[in-house]
Scaffold this motif. Structure first.
Motif, PDB file in Angstrom:
ATOM      1  N   THR A 119       0.817  -1.224   0.000  1.00  0.00           N
ATOM      2  CA  THR A 119       0.000   0.000   0.000  1.00  0.00           C
ATOM      3  C   THR A 119       0.844   1.265   0.000  1.00  0.00           C
ATOM      4  N   SER A 120       2.095   1.158   0.492  1.00  0.00           N
ATOM      5  CA  SER A 120       2.965   2.340   0.563  1.00  0.00           C
ATOM      6  C   SER A 120       3.786   2.553  -0.698  1.00  0.00           C
ATOM      7  N   LEU A 121       3.561   1.727  -1.706  1.00  0.00           N
ATOM      8  CA  LEU A 121       4.325   1.840  -2.957  1.00  0.00           C
ATOM      9  C   LEU A 121       3.782   2.994  -3.789  1.00  0.00           C
ATOM     10  N   GLY A 122       4.543   4.071  -3.865  1.00  0.00           N
ATOM     11  CA  GLY A 122       4.087   5.243  -4.614  1.00  0.00           C
ATOM     12  C   GLY A 122       4.531   5.200  -6.064  1.00  0.00           C
ATOM     13  N   GLY A 123       3.819   5.919  -6.913  1.00  0.00           N
ATOM     14  CA  GLY A 123       4.211   6.020  -8.319  1.00  0.00           C
ATOM     15  C   GLY A 123       3.649   4.940  -9.208  1.00  0.00           C
ATOM     16  N   ALA A 124       3.202   3.829  -8.611  1.00  0.00           N
ATOM     17  CA  ALA A 124       2.672   2.718  -9.408  1.00  0.00           C
ATOM     18  C   ALA A 124       1.143   2.769  -9.432  1.00  0.00           C
ATOM     19  N   THR A 125       0.579   2.576 -10.614  1.00  0.00           N
ATOM     20  CA  THR A 125      -0.880   2.552 -10.778  1.00  0.00           C
ATOM     21  C   THR A 125      -1.383   1.122 -10.608  1.00  0.00           C
ATOM     22  N   ALA A 126      -2.690   0.958 -10.591  1.00  0.00           N
ATOM     23  CA  ALA A 126      -3.272  -0.384 -10.471  1.00  0.00           C
ATOM     24  C   ALA A 126      -2.858  -1.247 -11.659  1.00  0.00           C
ATOM     25  N   THR A 127      -2.820  -0.628 -12.839  1.00  0.00           N
ATOM     26  CA  THR A 127      -2.423  -1.373 -14.047  1.00  0.00           C
ATOM     27  C   THR A 127      -0.970  -1.798 -13.979  1.00  0.00           C
ATOM     28  N   SER A 128      -0.101  -0.863 -13.577  1.00  0.00           N
ATOM     29  CA  SER A 128       1.335  -1.191 -13.517  1.00  0.00           C
ATOM     30  C   SER A 128       1.609  -2.241 -12.441  1.00  0.00           C
ATOM     31  N   LYS A 129       0.882  -2.187 -11.330  1.00  0.00           N
ATOM     32  CA  LYS A 129       1.043  -3.211 -10.290  1.00  0.00           C
ATOM     33  C   LYS A 129       0.647  -4.592 -10.818  1.00  0.00           C
ATOM     34  N   ALA A 130      -0.446  -4.636 -11.590  1.00  0.00           N
ATOM     35  CA  ALA A 130      -0.893  -5.908 -12.160  1.00  0.00           C
ATOM     36  C   ALA A 130       0.158  -6.476 -13.111  1.00  0.00           C
ATOM     37  N   ILE A 131       0.745  -5.600 -13.921  1.00  0.00           N
ATOM     38  CA  ILE A 131       1.765  -6.040 -14.885  1.00  0.00           C
ATOM     39  C   ILE A 131       3.012  -6.520 -14.155  1.00  0.00           C
ATOM     40  N   ILE A 132       3.379  -5.824 -13.086  1.00  0.00           N
ATOM     41  CA  ILE A 132       4.537  -6.239 -12.293  1.00  0.00           C
ATOM     42  C   ILE A 132       4.283  -7.607 -11.665  1.00  0.00           C
ATOM     43  N   CYS A 133       3.070  -7.818 -11.154  1.00  0.00           N
ATOM     44  CA  CYS A 133       2.727  -9.117 -10.573  1.00  0.00           C
ATOM     45  C   CYS A 133       2.795 -10.227 -11.622  1.00  0.00           C
ATOM     46  N   LEU A 134       2.347  -9.912 -12.823  1.00  0.00           N
ATOM     47  CA  LEU A 134       2.408 -10.887 -13.911  1.00  0.00           C
ATOM     48  C   LEU A 134       3.862 -11.200 -14.275  1.00  0.00           C
ATOM     49  N   GLU A 135       4.715 -10.166 -14.290  1.00  0.00           N
ATOM     50  CA  GLU A 135       6.132 -10.400 -14.606  1.00  0.00           C
ATOM     51  C   GLU A 135       6.813 -11.212 -13.504  1.00  0.00           C
ATOM     52  N   LEU A 136       6.504 -10.885 -12.254  1.00  0.00           N
ATOM     53  CA  LEU A 136       7.106 -11.620 -11.137  1.00  0.00           C
ATOM     54  C   LEU A 136       6.712 -13.100 -11.176  1.00  0.00           C
ATOM     55  N   ALA A 137       5.460 -13.343 -11.489  1.00  0.00           N
ATOM     56  CA  ALA A 137       4.991 -14.732 -11.571  1.00  0.00           C
ATOM     57  C   ALA A 137       5.657 -15.461 -12.735  1.00  0.00           C
ATOM     58  N   ALA A 138       5.760 -14.773 -13.876  1.00  0.00           N
ATOM     59  CA  ALA A 138       6.392 -15.380 -15.055  1.00  0.00           C
ATOM     60  C   ALA A 138       7.862 -15.671 -14.796  1.00  0.00           C
ATOM     61  N   THR A 139       8.541 -14.739 -14.120  1.00  0.00           N
ATOM     62  CA  THR A 139       9.968 -14.917 -13.820  1.00  0.00           C
ATOM     63  C   THR A 139      10.184 -16.076 -12.857  1.00  0.00           C
ATOM     64  N   SER A 140       9.340 -16.172 -11.828  1.00  0.00           N
ATOM     65  CA  SER A 140       9.491 -17.241 -10.829  1.00  0.00           C
ATOM     66  C   SER A 140       9.278 -18.626 -11.437  1.00  0.00           C
ATOM     67  N   MET A 141       8.470 -18.681 -12.489  1.00  0.00           N
ATOM     68  CA  MET A 141       8.189 -19.967 -13.131  1.00  0.00           C
ATOM     69  C   MET A 141       8.926 -20.132 -14.458  1.00  0.00           C
ATOM     70  N   LYS A 142       9.875 -19.197 -14.684  1.00  0.00           N
ATOM     71  CA  LYS A 142      10.706 -19.257 -15.891  1.00  0.00           C
ATOM     72  C   LYS A 142       9.876 -19.287 -17.181  1.00  0.00           C
ATOM     73  N   PHE A 143       8.799 -18.512 -17.165  1.00  0.00           N
ATOM     74  CA  PHE A 143       7.955 -18.399 -18.354  1.00  0.00           C
ATOM     75  C   PHE A 143       8.503 -17.250 -19.215  1.00  0.00           C
ATOM     76  N   PRO A 144       8.746 -17.476 -20.512  1.00  0.00           N
ATOM     77  CA  PRO A 144       9.318 -16.422 -21.369  1.00  0.00           C
ATOM     78  C   PRO A 144       8.414 -15.194 -21.439  1.00  0.00           C
ATOM     79  N   LEU A 145       9.043 -14.014 -21.350  1.00  0.00           N
ATOM     80  CA  LEU A 145       8.273 -12.775 -21.301  1.00  0.00           C
ATOM     81  C   LEU A 145       9.059 -11.639 -21.944  1.00  0.00           C
ATOM     82  N   ASP A 146       8.385 -10.812 -22.727  1.00  0.00           N
ATOM     83  CA  ASP A 146       8.997  -9.626 -23.321  1.00  0.00           C
ATOM     84  C   ASP A 146       8.941  -8.493 -22.285  1.00  0.00           C
ATOM     85  N   LYS A 147      10.022  -8.303 -21.557  1.00  0.00           N
ATOM     86  CA  LYS A 147      10.038  -7.333 -20.464  1.00  0.00           C
ATOM     87  C   LYS A 147       9.941  -5.895 -20.955  1.00  0.00           C
ATOM     88  N   GLU A 148      10.520  -5.620 -22.106  1.00  0.00           N
ATOM     89  CA  GLU A 148      10.443  -4.265 -22.656  1.00  0.00           C
ATOM     90  C   GLU A 148       8.990  -3.904 -22.996  1.00  0.00           C
TER      91      GLU A 148
END
Length: 263
Positions: A36-65
């Motif tokens: 909740t204290s994470l500033g600068g990030a929107t709901a959309t950007s948080k969702a995308i970050i969560c998706l990237e974190l999940a993909a990275t933890s499971m070694k799922f290929p992802l276009d980070k750019e």
């Protein structure tokens, strides 16, 4: 964020694995409590970050750019938010002080922060030292934050939030570390003293040389040089005039002597 929009973002990022999507949803749920204290990030950007974190933890290929572009954040803010969420969610248990300093732009505090942790560890009982992992985000972040405070370095406001700990716990640890930081910073001037003395000695030597130049009559400024040159020109002119008068007198004497001899 509703599940339909979350799934649309996952689809745009090319995430088709049900396991990755399920893990990302869990991260999203936890982020609503822990981030909740994470500033600068929107709901959309948080969702995308969560998706990237999940993909990275499971070694799922992802276009980070593309993920960064889709988030609507610039690369620096996105990476900072991602690292912060990693710590808050407990996904990255070992974050070095140097890595944190690079991320939050306070490299000058790295050395002091490391010394703070060393002194803190030394102050603990031997049994507690064995059970304590000072590489965890709580300790590295608190040490760096305390070092910045003691050195009067302006730290990014998101640095404290990246510890992943509650504010009360983080503040208490910083209070314990502060005395070590103050001791280290108060001792710092004595280390720099020889350098200051050396500079002062060099300045005195320069002044001495300038004084010697002045004593020797050597001009030390353009104005003095012009005045000195004018004096030399005047002396040369006077000498030339005297030489001419002497030459003229000798010519007249020779002429009179010759005239007397003829008569």
């Amino acid at each position: 964020m509703d599940k339909e929009l979350f799934n649309k973002l996952a689809s745009k990022m090319g995430i088709t694995s049900v396991k990755v999507l399920s893990q990302a949803e869990e991260y999203m749920r936890l982020s609503q409590v822990k981030c909740t204290s994470l500033g600068g990030a929107t709901a959309t950007s948080k969702a995308i970050i969560c998706l990237e974190l999940a993909a990275t933890s499971m070694k799922f290929p992802l276009d980070k750019e593309f993920a960064i572009k889709l988030s609507g954040l610039n690369k620096k803010v996105y990476q900072s938010s991602l690292k912060s969420m990693e710590c808050m969610l407990g996904l990255q248990c070992s974050v070095g002080i140097r890595e944190l300093a690079v991320q939050y732009g306070c490299m000058d505090a790295v050395k002091v922060a490391s010394q703070i942790l060393e002194r803190y560890e030394a102050s603990l009982p031997a049994a507690q030292q064995q059970d304590l992992d000072l590489s965890k985000p709580l300790f590295t972040t608190a040490a760096l934050f305390t070092a910045c405070k003691c050195m009067k370095i302006r730290a990014d406001r998101k640095l404290a939030a990246s510890s992943g700990a509650k504010k009360g716990i983080f503040d208490r640890l910083c209070s314990q570390l502060q005395k070590f930081g103050q001791e280290i910073c108060s001792a710092a001037p004595s280390v720099k003293a020889p350098l200051k003395t050396q500079k002062k000695r060099q300045k005195t030597l320069t002044e001495t040389l300038q004084e010697r130049e002045e004593d020797d009559g050597l001009p030390t400024s353009p104005k003095q040089q012009r005045e000195q040159q004018q004096l030399r020109d005047d002396d040369a002119e006077e000498e030339a005039k005297q030489n001419y008068e002497e030459w003229k007198r000798k010519i007249l004497e020779n002429a009179l002597r010759a005239k007397a001899d003829d008569s």
